[in-house]
Enzyme design. Structure first.
Site, PDB file in Angstrom:
ATOM      1  N   HIS A  73      70.050 -15.512 -57.579  1.00 28.50           N
ATOM      2  CA  HIS A  73      70.757 -14.426 -56.891  1.00 28.50           C
ATOM      3  C   HIS A  73      69.849 -13.610 -55.976  1.00 28.50           C
ATOM      4  O   HIS A  73      70.326 -13.006 -55.021  1.00 28.50           O
ATOM      5  CB  HIS A  73      71.429 -13.506 -57.917  1.00 28.50           C
ATOM      6  CG  HIS A  73      72.724 -14.043 -58.427  1.00 28.50           C
ATOM      7  ND1 HIS A  73      73.945 -13.558 -58.014  1.00 28.50           N
ATOM      8  CD2 HIS A  73      72.988 -15.051 -59.294  1.00 28.50           C
ATOM      9  CE1 HIS A  73      74.914 -14.244 -58.618  1.00 28.50           C
ATOM     10  NE2 HIS A  73      74.359 -15.146 -59.400  1.00 28.50           N
ATOM     11  N   SER A  83      65.368  -7.574 -53.889  1.00 29.68           N
ATOM     12  CA  SER A  83      66.469  -6.710 -53.429  1.00 29.68           C
ATOM     13  C   SER A  83      67.589  -6.672 -54.460  1.00 29.68           C
ATOM     14  O   SER A  83      68.327  -5.691 -54.548  1.00 29.68           O
ATOM     15  CB  SER A  83      67.005  -7.194 -52.077  1.00 29.68           C
ATOM     16  OG  SER A  83      67.450  -8.540 -52.163  1.00 29.68           O
ATOM     17  N   PRO A 174      75.567 -19.378 -52.531  1.00 34.64           N
ATOM     18  CA  PRO A 174      76.590 -20.381 -52.856  1.00 34.64           C
ATOM     19  C   PRO A 174      77.502 -19.888 -53.976  1.00 34.64           C
ATOM     20  O   PRO A 174      77.056 -19.219 -54.910  1.00 34.64           O
ATOM     21  CB  PRO A 174      75.766 -21.592 -53.317  1.00 34.64           C
ATOM     22  CG  PRO A 174      74.407 -21.378 -52.731  1.00 34.64           C
ATOM     23  CD  PRO A 174      74.203 -19.884 -52.727  1.00 34.64           C
TER      24      PRO A 174
END
Length: 337
Positions: A73, A83, A174
């Site tokens: 992720h 992030s 994805p």
């Protein structure tokens, strides 16, 4: 009295020396990702992270799955820059607080690891490197029992980003309901080839899938592609067409070896026992099926391809040198920014 020629030579020499010094400084500042980046600045960094992962894994088994998922992720969304770990601000919704990040958890354990590293080397090791290394060491924890999965050498030297932008997730990350073509394209943009994609999706071998993400295969009608015996189990675990997202309703990804990262996933999806739509497509698409079969037969082949692809993923467009910052706390940027 110094002649004008001598003075001119002195000035030119001084400027040349400064330029060379600056060039060397720039080179030293940004060596990119390298093996054992912290060997001089924090030689114990990787060992501290490894020991913390082992300790936390013994207390909370599911943490290892969380750390592995963090890599996907974070690194798939533009850059491996941690992030993912940032909280939302008044101006921007963060990545971890979107629907796409549903089920991500255990960020507090990354804070625990960060605190342990900070005690040894304040302000030196990035949250981005901690995120990647804890995921790597989590793989070691769950690939074989007891601890002893293959060690994947990974480079370090990442720096932390200063923004987390929820609106860009769909562009990069994805999704399990996307076509296999889209999944291959998004991973391909990061330099990961087809066998690498097939290997990385083997991470679905561990952990669990919340009913929210799979009820579309059960209601209003059961997906005929699902194995009948598996359908009965899924319906038992997910009895509601609209499950409560806050309820603990889930199905183990692999009922055979649910806590071990192995190639049993590939045997399951060839037997129509994959939970997610992407699992079914992976086992049936002509571009991926041959690799699924090969990995179902060979744990070593799968582990080799998984390690190779994970390495590429963790090196996706990192911030290095003077880019970004080294966060003091992983959930917020440093105050001077």
């Amino acid at each position: 009295m110094v002649s004008s020629k001598a003075l001119c030579f002195f000035v030119l020499f001084s400027f040349s020396a400064i330029a060379l010094q600056s060039a060397f400084a720039d080179h030293e500042e940004d060596v990119g990702l390298v093996m054992n980046f912290y060997k001089d600045t924090c030689p114990q960094a990787e060992e501290i992270i490894r020991e913390q992962v082992k300790l936390l894994y013994k207390r909370h088994k599911n943490t290892a799955f969380s750390w592995l998922r963090n890599i996907f992720h974070d690194c798939a969304v533009q850059s491996c820059d941690a992030s993912l770990l940032l909280d939302s601000t008044r101006r921007e919704l963060s990545e971890k607080e979107t629907d796409r990040s549903f089920g991500l958890r255990n960020f507090r354990y990354l804070d625990t690891i960060k605190e342990a590293v900070e005690r040894e080397c304040p302000g030196v090791v990035s949250c981005a490197d901690i995120l990647v290394l804890s995921g790597r060491d989590g793989v070691v924890a769950v690939m074989n029992q007891p601890l002893g999965g293959p060690y994947i050498p990974l480079k370090t030297g990442r720096r932390d980003g200063r923004r987390s932008r929820a609106e860009i997730l769909e562009q990069y990350l994805p999704d399990h309901n996307e076509s296999i073509s889209s999944v291959l394209d998004k991973f391909g943009a990061m330099g990961i080839d087809t066998p690498g994609v097939v290997a990385l999706l083997g991470a679905h071998s561990v952990g669990r899938t919340h009913c929210v993400k799979l009820v579309h295969r059960l209601y209003p009608e059961v997906d005929p592609a699902l194995h009948p015996d598996h359908v009965e189990h899924m319906l038992h675990k997910c009895p509601d067409a609209i499950p409560d997202p806050k309820a603990v309703q889930y199905v183990r990804n692999d009922r055979g070896t649910p806590m071990i990262l192995d190639n049993n996933y590939y045997r399951n999806i060839l037997d129509n026992k994959g939970l997610l739509q992407v699992d079914h497509q992976l086992a049936n698409d002509k571009r991926t099926k041959s690799y699924v079969k090969k990995m179902a037969k060979s744990q070593d082949y799968w582990a080799s391809e998984f390690s190779r692809a994970l390495t590429i993923l963790t090196e996706n467009n990192p911030l290095t040198g003077t880019q970004g910052e080294i966060r003091k706390q992983c959930n917020v940027v440093n105050k001077h920014h």
